[in-house]
Scaffold this active site. Structure first.
Site, PDB file in Angstrom:
ATOM      1  N   SER A  23       0.752  -1.345   0.214  1.00 15.83           N
ATOM      2  CA  SER A  23      -0.008  -0.062  -0.158  1.00 15.83           C
ATOM      3  C   SER A  23       0.935   1.293  -0.142  1.00 15.83           C
ATOM      4  O   SER A  23       0.702   2.212  -0.516  1.00 15.83           O
ATOM      5  CB  SER A  23      -0.846   0.050   1.123  1.00 15.83           C
ATOM      6  OG  SER A  23      -2.033  -1.045   1.229  1.00 15.83           O
ATOM      7  N   SER A 160     -13.339   2.058   3.783  1.00 20.04           N
ATOM      8  CA  SER A 160     -12.523   1.841   2.726  1.00 20.04           C
ATOM      9  C   SER A 160     -11.452   2.875   2.345  1.00 20.04           C
ATOM     10  O   SER A 160     -11.624   3.850   1.946  1.00 20.04           O
ATOM     11  CB  SER A 160     -13.237   1.470   1.356  1.00 20.04           C
ATOM     12  OG  SER A 160     -12.422   1.338   0.283  1.00 20.04           O
ATOM     13  N   ASP A 308      -7.191  -7.730   5.361  1.00 19.46           N
ATOM     14  CA  ASP A 308      -6.442  -8.687   4.569  1.00 19.46           C
ATOM     15  C   ASP A 308      -5.724  -9.660   5.234  1.00 19.46           C
ATOM     16  O   ASP A 308      -5.212 -10.632   4.694  1.00 19.46           O
ATOM     17  CB  ASP A 308      -5.205  -7.701   3.572  1.00 19.46           C
ATOM     18  CG  ASP A 308      -6.003  -6.887   2.785  1.00 19.46           C
ATOM     19  OD1 ASP A 308      -6.796  -6.954   2.259  1.00 19.46           O
ATOM     20  OD2 ASP A 308      -5.123  -5.944   2.616  1.00 19.46           O
TER      21      ASP A 308
END
Length: 427
Positions: A23, A160, A308
């Site tokens: 990320s 999100s 995740d």
């Protein structure tokens, strides 16, 4: 490609440096392309997803010089692409770059592989259209025409980081203030980088507001990815008497829910040498496996802090004494695969008892897992999670089909297992 794992013949013991945070590598490239001078990114992740972001930004004029583990980034000139931009399997690439391109006078078609083309993009398109961009397509291919944007106050239906980041990246070139409000706080990498680079930004509970801004070049050493570290951490936690050190791992509070769950289960996890890179906290993690594991409950605000890591935690739950429960994680059904359905199916094939819900699952333990043949469905986290399941199994070999997807985020996965001294039957 197939990988085969038998039960581990030796417990993990030693130290590794997990791969760089995916990320943060995406965001470092994007912020470097948007800067007004040269930036240096040290220790970037070179997996396929981050290469997709880099390739697309190079299509619009960003230049990158590589020297060892350093990418020297020259800002983009924002030339309109002459062909569709291929995001491969990377949802982060498509969603964040939609936000970036929305504020530019260019028309872009976003495409991706079969897996990415099934994932929802309308949740990004809607707020961008509210800001003034033209967006066509609920799923890839998505056609976007950007231009002058106006700030909005947006109430996101889900927590999100990709939705939030796309809006904030559009907002730094919009007229007026842009705000995003979430039901729970999602990972905050974008906000931390903005604050470190001097972008005017305010926080109020789960609302983030940003003003039009520019920033100069920067130097950033990408921390290790806790989502990649999760596989070694869970393997150690499920192996009584094992111990390992993971160097330089991101411990951002919006990402570190895994560490809280492991501690609750009874594993010892300590942090050493804590420091920060452009506002991102990192530390060396020391973990050891207890003689027995307690079950967990994952729900509410904890979910976005470890979304995740739920696949590999569901593997670890099979070794806990009791029932572990995941609720409020329906987002897992629209990842690279339907991770709820596929984890439940695969764990059952290995002998586990799993109840599947629309938004999660319940895993009953402990159980002696047995080897099985698993289809990873092109999902890197499924492939690695079932590799850990194979190592924790009591009997038989576990064959993982589609294991080439691991290169998306963790090309050195098998090598790091061996560095930790883990051996297994590969007959």
């Amino acid at each position: 490609m197939e990988l085969r794992f038998g039960p581990a013949l030796s417990p993990p013991r030693g130290e590794i440096t997990p791969p760089a945070d995916k990320s943060l590598t995406h965001r470092a490239l994007i912020f470097g392309a948007l800067a007004n001078s040269t930036s240096e990114i040290h220790n970037p992740l070179t997996g396929e997803d981050c290469r997709a972001t880099r390739r697309i930004l190079e299509m619009v004029g960003m230049r990158v010089e590589e020297s060892g583990d350093v990418w020297r980034v020259q800002p983009a000139t924002w030339t309109t692409p002459t062909e569709p931009v291929d995001c491969g399997n990377s949802g982060t690439t498509m969603r964040l770059l939609m936000g970036v391109f929305a504020s530019r006078p260019m028309s872009v078609e976003f495409v991706g592989d079969a897996s990415l083309s099934r994932r929802p993009m309308g949740r990004i398109g809607l707020p961008l259209k509210m800001m003034g961009a033209k967006v066509e397509g609920e799923k890839a291919p998505v056609r976007l025409t950007g231009g002058t944007l106006r700030g909005i106050d947006y109430l996101s239906p889900v927590a999100s980081a990709q939705i939030k980041s796309a809006i904030l990246l559009a907002g730094v070139r919009a007229e007026g203030e842009t705000s995003v409000d979430e039901p729970e706080q999602s990972r905050d990498h974008t906000e931390r980088l903005m604050e470190a680079l001097g972008v005017p930004l305010t926080r109020c509970r789960n609302q983030i507001s940003v003003q039009r801004a520019e920033w100069g070049g920067f130097e950033f050493r990408v921390p290790g990815d806790i989502s990649s570290a999760a596989f070694a951490l869970c393997l150690v936690a499920g192996s009584p008497g094992a111990q390992a050190v993971l160097r330089g791992v991101s411990v951002n509070p919006t990402r570190s829910g895994l560490l809280d769950v492991l501690a609750h289960m009874g594993a010892s996890v300590t942090r050493e040498n804590e420091r920060a890179e452009l506002g991102e906290p990192l530390a060396d993690l020391v973990v050891s496996g207890p003689p027995g594991l307690k079950p967990f409950v994952i729900e509410g605000e904890l979910v976005p802090r470890l979304i995740d890591e739920i696949p590999v935690l569901s593997v670890l739950a099979t070794q806990a004494h009791g029932t572990s429960v995941v609720r409020g994680a329906a987002e897992l059904r629209v990842k690279e695969s339907d991770r709820i359905a596929q984890m439940a199916k695969g764990l059952r094939a290995m002998g586990a008892s799993v109840d599947e819900f629309p938004d999660g699952m319940a895993i009953h333990g402990p159980v002696a897992l047995r080897g099985a043949t698993i289809d990873a469905h092109g999902d890197h986290r499924l492939a690695m999670s079932f590799a850990i399941a194979g190592l924790l199994s009591a009997t038989g070999d576990t064959t993982i089909r589609g294991a080439d997807s691991i290169a998306t985020s963790y090309p050195g996965f098998v090598d790091d297992l061996r560095t930790l001294g883990v051996t297994w039957s590969e007959a």
